[in-house]
Design a protein around this motif. Structure first.
Motif, PDB file in Angstrom:
ATOM      1  N   ARG A 397       0.832  -1.200   0.000  1.00 43.48           N
ATOM      2  CA  ARG A 397       0.000   0.000   0.000  1.00 43.48           C
ATOM      3  C   ARG A 397       0.872   1.257   0.000  1.00 43.48           C
ATOM      4  NH1 ARG A 397      -3.314  -0.456   4.788  1.00 43.48           N
ATOM      5  NH2 ARG A 397      -4.775  -1.735   3.603  1.00 43.48           N
ATOM      6  N   GLN A 398       1.899   1.235   0.870  1.00 42.11           N
ATOM      7  CA  GLN A 398       2.788   2.403   0.921  1.00 42.11           C
ATOM      8  C   GLN A 398       3.522   2.594  -0.402  1.00 42.11           C
ATOM      9  OE1 GLN A 398       5.257   1.612   4.353  1.00 42.11           O
ATOM     10  NE2 GLN A 398       3.858   2.702   5.726  1.00 42.11           N
ATOM     11  N   LEU A 399       3.930   1.459  -0.972  1.00 40.50           N
ATOM     12  CA  LEU A 399       4.653   1.547  -2.241  1.00 40.50           C
ATOM     13  C   LEU A 399       3.737   2.098  -3.335  1.00 40.50           C
ATOM     14  CD1 LEU A 399       7.346   1.009  -3.567  1.00 40.50           C
ATOM     15  CD2 LEU A 399       6.594  -1.315  -4.098  1.00 40.50           C
ATOM     16  N   ALA A 400       2.483   1.649  -3.331  1.00 45.56           N
ATOM     17  CA  ALA A 400       1.538   2.148  -4.338  1.00 45.56           C
ATOM     18  C   ALA A 400       1.349   3.658  -4.189  1.00 45.56           C
ATOM     19  CB  ALA A 400       0.195   1.427  -4.212  1.00 45.56           C
ATOM     20  N   MET A 401       1.236   4.114  -2.955  1.00 47.84           N
ATOM     21  CA  MET A 401       1.095   5.560  -2.717  1.00 47.84           C
ATOM     22  C   MET A 401       2.317   6.302  -3.253  1.00 47.84           C
ATOM     23  SD  MET A 401      -0.375   5.675   1.155  1.00 47.84           S
ATOM     24  CE  MET A 401      -2.045   5.177   1.560  1.00 47.84           C
ATOM     25  N   VAL A 427      -0.274   9.574   3.643  1.00 46.18           N
ATOM     26  CA  VAL A 427       0.357   9.415   2.334  1.00 46.18           C
ATOM     27  C   VAL A 427       1.783   9.968   2.369  1.00 46.18           C
ATOM     28  CG1 VAL A 427       0.192   9.977  -0.127  1.00 46.18           C
ATOM     29  CG2 VAL A 427      -1.896   9.559   1.207  1.00 46.18           C
ATOM     30  N   MET A 428       1.930  11.123   3.001  1.00 38.39           N
ATOM     31  CA  MET A 428       3.267  11.711   3.108  1.00 38.39           C
ATOM     32  C   MET A 428       4.207  10.777   3.860  1.00 38.39           C
ATOM     33  SD  MET A 428       2.234  15.652   3.838  1.00 38.39           S
ATOM     34  CE  MET A 428       3.614  15.896   4.934  1.00 38.39           C
ATOM     35  N   HIS A 429       3.679  10.233   4.942  1.00 40.30           N
ATOM     36  CA  HIS A 429       4.462   9.313   5.755  1.00 40.30           C
ATOM     37  C   HIS A 429       4.869   8.081   4.930  1.00 40.30           C
ATOM     38  CE1 HIS A 429       5.708   6.969   9.221  1.00 40.30           C
ATOM     39  NE2 HIS A 429       4.887   6.004   8.830  1.00 40.30           N
ATOM     40  N   ALA A 430       3.932   7.541   4.173  1.00 35.55           N
ATOM     41  CA  ALA A 430       4.203   6.364   3.337  1.00 35.55           C
ATOM     42  C   ALA A 430       5.330   6.665   2.354  1.00 35.55           C
ATOM     43  CB  ALA A 430       2.935   5.951   2.586  1.00 35.55           C
ATOM     44  N   CYS A 431       5.279   7.821   1.729  1.00 41.09           N
ATOM     45  CA  CYS A 431       6.300   8.167   0.733  1.00 41.09           C
ATOM     46  C   CYS A 431       7.678   8.285   1.384  1.00 41.09           C
ATOM     47  CB  CYS A 431       5.931   9.465   0.008  1.00 41.09           C
ATOM     48  SG  CYS A 431       4.436   9.284  -0.977  1.00 41.09           S
ATOM     49  N   GLN A 432       7.694   8.884   2.589  1.00 41.65           N
ATOM     50  CA  GLN A 432       8.976   8.993   3.291  1.00 41.65           C
ATOM     51  C   GLN A 432       9.533   7.619   3.658  1.00 41.65           C
ATOM     52  OE1 GLN A 432       7.776  11.570   6.458  1.00 41.65           O
ATOM     53  NE2 GLN A 432       7.867  13.405   5.153  1.00 41.65           N
ATOM     54  N   ARG A 433       8.628   6.757   4.106  1.00 42.93           N
ATOM     55  CA  ARG A 433       9.058   5.398   4.461  1.00 42.93           C
ATOM     56  C   ARG A 433       9.698   4.695   3.263  1.00 42.93           C
ATOM     57  NH1 ARG A 433       7.205   2.364   8.767  1.00 42.93           N
ATOM     58  NH2 ARG A 433       8.539   0.755   7.889  1.00 42.93           N
ATOM     59  N   MET A 438      14.320   2.617   0.306  1.00 44.15           N
ATOM     60  CA  MET A 438      15.057   2.470  -0.945  1.00 44.15           C
ATOM     61  C   MET A 438      16.527   2.815  -0.739  1.00 44.15           C
ATOM     62  SD  MET A 438      12.334   3.712  -3.828  1.00 44.15           S
ATOM     63  CE  MET A 438      13.446   3.756  -5.202  1.00 44.15           C
ATOM     64  N   LYS A 439      16.781   3.789   0.113  1.00 43.95           N
ATOM     65  CA  LYS A 439      18.182   4.144   0.398  1.00 43.95           C
ATOM     66  C   LYS A 439      18.882   3.002   1.122  1.00 43.95           C
ATOM     67  CE  LYS A 439      17.936   9.132   0.538  1.00 43.95           C
ATOM     68  NZ  LYS A 439      16.990   9.880   1.381  1.00 43.95           N
TER      69      LYS A 439
END
Ligand code: ADP
Ligand code: MG
Length: 461
Positions: A397-401, A427-433, A438-439
């Motif tokens: 779900r987070q990745l989709a966001m 959504v913002m939190h998901a993108c940061q996660r 990825m790093k």
């Protein structure tokens, strides 16, 4: 023979009756209410219309049909003559579409008077800067009519359409024009988000009456992006009462939405029915000719001149919306100014290569992204959008966001709504996660790349 000997008035009436039966009530009112039969000649009917803009629109839209019907009824070929009677308009006022080529490719002109700019509106969001094409002419004309006569025929008016298609431009153009046309009118423009925040603040400050005063004492209320109100029950309730108060007082209301109101799931029925009460008009993506016309209009007046072929290249490659067109043009102009060179096709191709291949402008939609990501992780589409919080579903779900934010122009608020009405902070939190994962984890990047490819493929089908 004197013109008095000819009288086609009954045929004219019957022609209108027949035409009316093929039109929606809105369209009928919009174009025929203001036409008056004047007189008949040997093979002519003279009608009066309120402006040359009206004349051009009626000609373009209905003249063939009118002439054909008249021919069927009278058995002879009758032509139409138009006279313009503009009772309420001053002679010096410039009329829209008063000259030049087909109106469909021209910007609508607005009246210029002295009243200072309304601070909540952008000064360049005016009818003059809005290029009218088949994709938006009904909405543009309705908006223009509203700015001339707020609170009468099209109240409320709801303009809906996808991102970057001109909703904000049009709703603000109504505000700007009404502001100039009606000296002492009170015009309020807000986004639904601001409306919501002000309402919440008012409750917090126990200042409700001030909020009510502000919104219930206006002549024109313009609320942008009402899809934002989904799941905001108390704000919806407040807007419902504001609506009723303004409606009863014949005050004009205009709303915009990113989809038809019927598709707003999290909206109370009674508010939905209010939005649907008046005129609902849509904005479609512009076609090729209109895209070129828009680019031409935006590039005129720039320091660097841009050849037609270059504009055509952009129009061919960018098909999604006006915002993307503008972004490409802005990039080229910035480059041209930097190197102080005229922009050739080669330069344009090189400079815009990234934008042309950027998934952001390739019609990717949220649904496709959700499906591809869900399938990749062996999850159901419904769970991905739903409330479950198991580990197996949270990461996809987070990745989709994250991917939606990468590939589309949807705001975090809009993305949240597509995941069961989650808050934009989620959504913002998901993108940061995802970014930090990825790093930390180099195996994630290739997975994301593969998903992006798959989504692009599915979207171009
Ligand atoms: P929306 O609110 O629907 O997302 P906007 O009104 O913000 O879209 O439009 C995006 C950009 O495109 C704005 O800069 C706007 O001026 C421009 N634009 C949209 N439609 C037109 C048009 N028909 N003619 C000229 N500019 C347009
Ligand atoms: Mg907008």
């Amino acid at each position: 023979m004197s013109s008095g000997s000819w009288d086609y008035s009954l045929f004219w009436k019957e022609t209108l009756n027949q035409i009316r039966s093929g039109l929606s009530e809105q369209e009928w009112l919009m174009w025929f209410k203001n036409i008056t039969y004047e007189k008949s000649g040997e093979a002519t009917i003279t009608i009066s219309v309120p402006s040359s803009f009206y004349r051009d629109q009626v000609k373009q839209r209905y003249e063939n049909k009118i002439l054909q019907t008249l021919h069927e009824l009278t058995g002879s070929s009758i032509s139409l003559e138009y006279i313009i009677t503009a009772p309420k308009q001053k002679k010096t006022e410039e009329e829209p579409h008063s000259s030049g080529p087909a109106p469909s490719k021209q910007a609508i002109k607005a009246d210029k008077k002295k009243r200072p700019q309304n601070a909540s509106l952008r000064a360049d969001y005016i009818f003059e800067n809005f290029v009218v094409g088949d994709n938006n002419s009904f909405a543009a004309n309705a908006a223009y009519a509203i700015s001339k006569n707020p609170g009468t025929a099209y109240n409320p008016c709801l303009i809906y359409g996808g991102v970057g298609l001109g909703k904000t431009h049009l709703i603000q153009a109504i505000g700007n024009a009404a502001h100039l046309n009606f000296e002492s009118s009170k015009i309020v423009y807000v986004t639904a988000e601001t409306f919501t925040n002000e309402f919440i603040q008012a409750i917090r400050d126990k200042n409700n009456h001030k909020f009510k005063n502000k919104y219930r004492n206006v002549d024109v209320l313009l609320i942008d992006d009402i899809h934002f109100l989904q799941n905001k029950d108390q704000t919806q309730e407040e807007l419902f009462h504001t609506f009723n108060a303004l409606y009863d007082a014949n005050k004009q209301m205009v709303f915009t939405c990113d989809r038809p109101v019927s598709e707003l799931k999290q909206l109370t029925d009674r508010l939905r029915s209010r939005f649907e009460r008046g005129l609902n008009v849509d904005l479609q993506p512009p076609n090729y000719e209109t895209r070129v016309a828009i680019l031409r209009q935006k590039s005129d007046g720039q320091k660097i001149s841009i050849a037609n072929e270059v504009l055509e290249l952009i129009a061919k490659n960018i098909t999604t919306n006006v915002r993307d067109l503008e972004a490409a043009l802005t990039k080229l102009i910035a480059y041209g100014e930097l190197v102080n060179k005229e922009i050739s096709i080669d330069i344009a191709q090189k400079q815009l290569r990234d934008i042309f291949s950027n998934p952001k402008q390739s019609n990717v939609n949220i649904d496709v992204i959700q499906r591809v990501v869900a399938e990749y992780f062996g999850q159901s589409h419904i769970d991905l959008r739903g409330k479950k919080r198991t580990k197996a579903i949270v990461f996809p779900r987070q990745l989709a966001m994250y991917i939606i934010r990468q590939m589309t122009e949807y705001s975090t608020t809009e993305v949240g709504l597509e995941f069961g009405g989650r808050d934009h902070t989620t959504v913002m939190h998901a993108c940061q996660r995802i970014e930090s994962r990825m790093k930390a984890d180099p195996t994630l990047e290739p997975i994301v790349q593969q998903l992006l490819r798959q989504i692009k493929e599915q979207s171009s089908r």
